[in-house]
Design a protein around this motif. Structure first.
Motif, PDB file in Angstrom:
ATOM      1  N   ASN A  64      -5.684  -5.319   2.001  1.00  0.00           N
ATOM      2  CA  ASN A  64      -7.093  -5.416   2.494  1.00  0.00           C
ATOM      3  C   ASN A  64      -7.233  -4.839   3.913  1.00  0.00           C
ATOM      4  OD1 ASN A  64      -8.005  -6.635   0.168  1.00  0.00           O
ATOM      5  ND2 ASN A  64      -7.531  -8.703   0.903  1.00  0.00           N
ATOM      6  N   ASN A  65      -8.279  -4.043   4.078  1.00  0.00           N
ATOM      7  CA  ASN A  65      -8.544  -3.444   5.385  1.00  0.00           C
ATOM      8  C   ASN A  65     -10.041  -3.179   5.492  1.00  0.00           C
ATOM      9  OD1 ASN A  65      -8.967  -0.283   4.836  1.00  0.00           O
ATOM     10  ND2 ASN A  65      -7.388  -1.110   3.440  1.00  0.00           N
ATOM     11  N   ASP A  66     -10.473  -2.697   6.636  1.00  0.00           N
ATOM     12  CA  ASP A  66     -11.905  -2.516   6.878  1.00  0.00           C
ATOM     13  C   ASP A  66     -12.405  -1.131   6.500  1.00  0.00           C
ATOM     14  OD1 ASP A  66     -12.077  -5.104   7.853  1.00  0.00           O
ATOM     15  OD2 ASP A  66     -11.664  -4.472   9.925  1.00  0.00           O
ATOM     16  N   HIS A  67     -11.539  -0.161   6.278  1.00  0.00           N
ATOM     17  CA  HIS A  67     -11.987   1.232   6.173  1.00  0.00           C
ATOM     18  C   HIS A  67     -11.688   1.886   4.821  1.00  0.00           C
ATOM     19  CE1 HIS A  67     -13.035   1.458  10.442  1.00  0.00           C
ATOM     20  NE2 HIS A  67     -11.923   0.754  10.672  1.00  0.00           N
ATOM     21  N   PHE A  68     -10.664   1.471   4.116  1.00  0.00           N
ATOM     22  CA  PHE A  68     -10.231   2.241   2.934  1.00  0.00           C
ATOM     23  C   PHE A  68     -10.153   1.341   1.695  1.00  0.00           C
ATOM     24  CE2 PHE A  68      -9.227   6.185   4.971  1.00  0.00           C
ATOM     25  CZ  PHE A  68      -8.879   5.845   6.265  1.00  0.00           C
ATOM     26  N   ILE A  69     -10.405   1.975   0.561  1.00  0.00           N
ATOM     27  CA  ILE A  69     -10.130   1.369  -0.743  1.00  0.00           C
ATOM     28  C   ILE A  69      -9.295   2.363  -1.552  1.00  0.00           C
ATOM     29  CG2 ILE A  69     -12.236  -0.058  -0.740  1.00  0.00           C
ATOM     30  CD1 ILE A  69     -13.517   2.039  -2.568  1.00  0.00           C
TER      31      ILE A  69
END
Length: 811
Positions: free
Chosen positions: A172-177
């Protein structure tokens, strides 16, 4: 387990083929998970084929690897179970192939049968997903729009099927999927999708964790760190000229050879348009064989290539520009087979000791030939050298039976070195050789053979019992006990005497010994049969004749036949006074039971009344006068004669010859002393005889004067012939078989008439007259005419003498 899903037609066909000798029987299929321990039971071949354990053992059941260097399975001859001989790693055996199949062969002998076994190695989840890099570096411009995609290399899992990579999870992160799509070749395309714009001023770098999960139970995972550096905008990714690059090259290509060149272009300029290349997905085997130039995109050979290990290499090449935009392409490299593997010869079964009586066509070995090359490069022809009584008979594919072509003879050739040559059909062809050493086992097929066709042995009589006579020797070309010879005498008789009482033989050495002492005079020669027998089964034998000759020894003294030995009778011979010199007056006859020079006799006078009056023939024994008899010579003359043989040492015997010199029987004083033991009847006869003598006294005087007159005219008239001995003194059995004795010549040379006076029954005096063989008796001789009679003008006087002598004989 056995594959039972075969169609009915296949089962019928397999049942038909099962009765054919030297053919491939039913195929069997089993499955086994990989990584199972040694001894794991795959299935029961005995039950599946309907063979009992005894048959499996007697037919030497065994597992051969087909085209594999390693044999993974064994057969338990006690239970019939197929067990693992080693741990099987599907990834090592089959690499990335979806189906992993190991082929083997079950070989049975007597008759030769071959069963194909297919072993399916099932994959287990024993490998974790692995990314090509531990860290993926991306440089993304901050101007990238939301939804921008950045390709990632997928993870590689050596397992297959469900055990291969099934899913990916992005931390999980804020910028990438993470976006995942499937490719045409069955792979997955991973893309990092920008879900929220980047702001280089807020965050210049960020690290993401990508996890790959396989579908095993329990699942295995692998991770890679994605390091994102925020840069200026790069809006064009490299594009390869081809979606799939293909190339083929021989497996013997040299190191450094260029296989192919990949090429990608980027519409950006400057550093954003500079493309570099790297493998994004490559197997360990391909990584060892090929290298990629990151600048030029050339793929070159960097390690050994082996068509037999892997004939096709698949890999992915990624093209990346200066700021992290990338794309990839597939590269397929096909290897061409080169005839670089020599045929391999495997000796499956061999009878190393062949009986020499083995019939032509006997199978003594099974040969298996394999070549790891393909097509014509793997086609093999197998031959053996000439000038040997063996040949190879093709049996099942890649199998040959080694059989005999002629009868063997160990005594001619005891062993063979057979060289088998296997040659493939490649260009150029390759060959391999294997030499086998075969021994010919001995069979008792040769009887003993004597070194001579017959033997002659000589032994001197009076030998010591146990003394050696001769040695016989026989040889047998067979081996060990078949060639060990023992000797024995054939059971027979010699003149009624068993051979065993005459000779014995040493069973081991063949030395013949005398059992007893021999006597030449009783046994001069005889023959025996010697048997030589070997120790084979059954034993063989031969025989030879041994002629034994007994040599004579001088062990018999001469035997005097005439005159008779003293004590038997007193023999006296009368010699007329008118006898002149060199007249025959008597003869000593002797024989010797020995032979040869041991029977050569010589005669010698050792003592005489008058030594100068008589002499004796050294070899004839004839006693003759040396001079004329005079009035001064004594009436009684005694000669002691010695008869000596020619042996070493010589033996001798003596006798006494009594001679009476007188012309008138009446002058002999002994005639007056008549024996009183004769009885009255004998006395009467003597008186009549004396009267008769007186009556004819005047006639006797006339005859005496006539005789003297004739002697003066013709000397030696009366004693011209040789004196002979009456046949009564000759032993009827004295005869020399070889003609070397003395008796035959004596008996053939002399016949005798005796003229006795009155009282001859008790008197030892006699007057003898001799004649040769073939002549008439004395009375007939005197009647011959003057032309035939040597007496000439004395015929009438002689007739009167003969009449008088006949009268005396009658008396």
């Amino acid at each position: 387990m056995l594959n039972k899903g075969l169609p009915v037609a296949c089962l019928v066909l397999m049942a038909f083929l099962s009765v054919v000798v030297h053919s491939v029987k039913a195929d069997m299929s089993y499955s086994v998970p990989e990584e199972m321990k040694r001894g794991y039971v795959v299935g029961n071949i005995g039950k599946d084929l309907g063979l009992n354990m005894k048959e499996l053992s007697s037919r030497k059941a065994r597992i051969n690897a087909e085209g594999n260097r390693k044999r993974f399975c064994n057969i338990n001859l006690t239970t019939g179970e197929l067990t693992l001989a080693d741990i099987m790693d599907r990834e090592s055996i089959c690499k990335e192939k979806l189906s992993c199949v190991v082929k083997m062969e079950l070989v049975l002998e007597n008759p030769l049968e071959l069963h194909k076994i297919t072993l399916h190695v099932q994959d287990t989840n024993d490998n974790s997903p692995v990314f090509t890099k531990d860290v993926v570096k991306l440089e993304i411009r901050e101007s990238a729009d939301k939804g921008a995609r950045f390709r990632l290399s997928e993870a590689h899992d050596a397992d297959i099927g469900q055990n291969a990579v099934q899913s990916y999870i992005l931390e999980n992160n804020d910028h990438f999927i993470l976006a995942i799509t499937s490719t045409k070749d069955g792979g997955k395309n991973l893309e990092l999708v920008l879900d929220k714009e980047l702001d280089r001023e807020q965050q210049q770098e960020l690290t993401l964790v990508l996890t790959a999960l396989d579908g095993g139970i329990p699942p295995r995972s692998g991770t890679v760190h994605i390091h994102v550096t925020v840069l200026d905008a790069n809006d064009n990714a490299p594009v390869f000229t081809e979606e799939v690059y293909r190339a083929s090259l021989p497996e013997n290509s040299a190191l450094g050879a260029v296989v192919l060149k990949v090429s990608a272009t980027d519409l950006d300029e400057g550093i954003n348009g500079e493309v570099t290349y790297e493998f994004s997905r490559v197997s360990s085997l391909a990584k060892q064989a090929f290298t990629l130039d990151s600048i030029t995109g050339e793929i070159t050979v960097c390690g050994p290539l082996d068509y037999e290990e892997d004939s096709v290499y698949e890999m992915r090449v990624e093209g990346k520009d200066g700021f992290g935009l990338s794309t990839d392409t597939k590269v397929i490299i096909d290897l061409k087979d080169v005839n670089d593997n020599t045929p391999e010869i495997y000796l499956q079964s061999l009878i190393s000791h062949i009986p020499e009586n083995a019939a032509p066509g006997t199978e003594i070995g099974i040969i298996n030939v394999q070549d790891r090359d393909s097509e014509s490069n793997g086609q093999v022809q197998c031959v053996i050298g000439s000038n040997v009584p063996f040949k190879l008979v093709p049996s099942i594919t890649n199998y040959y039976s080694l059989v005999t072509t002629a009868e063997l003879d160990r005594e001619v050739t005891s062993d063979y070195n057979i060289t088998i040559t296997a040659t493939d059909e490649g260009t150029p062809s390759l060959s391999s050789y294997k030499t086998m050493h075969l021994m010919v086992a001995d069979v008792n097929d040769n009887p003993p053979a004597f070194r001579q066709q017959s033997y002659s042995a000589h032994i001197t009589e009076n030998n010591k019992p146990g003394s050696p006579v001769c040695t016989v020797s026989a040889t047998d070309p067979d081996w060990r006990q078949n060639g060990t010879v023992n000797y024995a005498l054939h059971s027979s008789d010699v003149d009624g005497t068993p051979v065993s009482s005459l000779l014995s033989i040493n069973a081991d050495t063949g030395v013949i010994h005398a059992v007893r002492q021999f006597d030449y005079e009783k046994l001069k020669s005889f023959k025996v049969q010697v048997i030589a027998r070997d120790n084979g089964s059954p034993p063989l034998s031969s025989n030879v004749t041994v002629s034994v000759l007994v040599a004579d020894e001088n062990d018999n003294t001469p035997q005097i036949l005439y005159p008779a030995p003293e004590g038997n009778s007193l023999m006296t011979e009368m010699v007329p006074k008118s006898v002149q010199g060199n007249s025959l007056v008597s003869k000593v006859i002797a024989v010797d039971a020995d032979s040869g020079q041991n029977a050569w006799l010589s005669y010698h006078i050792v003592k005489a009344t008058d030594p100068g009056l008589f002499t004796i023939g050294v070899h004839s024994g004839e006693i003759r006068t040396q001079r004329d008899i005079s009035e001064n010579d004594g009436m009684k003359q005694n000669l002691i004669v010695s008869v000596k043989d020619n042996g070493q040492p010589p033996l001798s015997a003596t006798c006494t010859v009594y001679l009476l010199i007188s012309d008138n029987l009446a002058e002999i004083p002994e005639l007056k002393d008549l024996s009183h033991d004769s009885g009255s009847k004998l006395t009467t006869y003597l008186i009549i005889a004396l009267v008769s003598v007186s009556t004819f006294f005047i006639t006797f005087l006339i005859i005496t004067l006539a005789v003297k007159f004739c002697h003066r005219r013709k000397p030696r008239l009366l004693f011209d012939g040789a004196v002979a001995i009456p046949s009564a003194y000759l032993p009827p059995n004295y005869a020399d078989v070889d003609g070397t004795g003395t008796l035959r010549s004596v008996r053939s040379a002399y016949n005798y008439d005796a003229y006795l006076t009155t009282g001859s029954r008790t008197s030892d005096f006699k007057f003898v007259r001799s004649y040769n063989d073939g002549t008439l008796p004395a009375d007939s001789t005197l009647r011959k005419t003057s032309s035939q009679d040597p007496f000439g003008p004395c015929d009438e006087t002689d007739s009167t003498e003969v009449k008088y002598l006949r009268f005396l004989q009658i008396v």
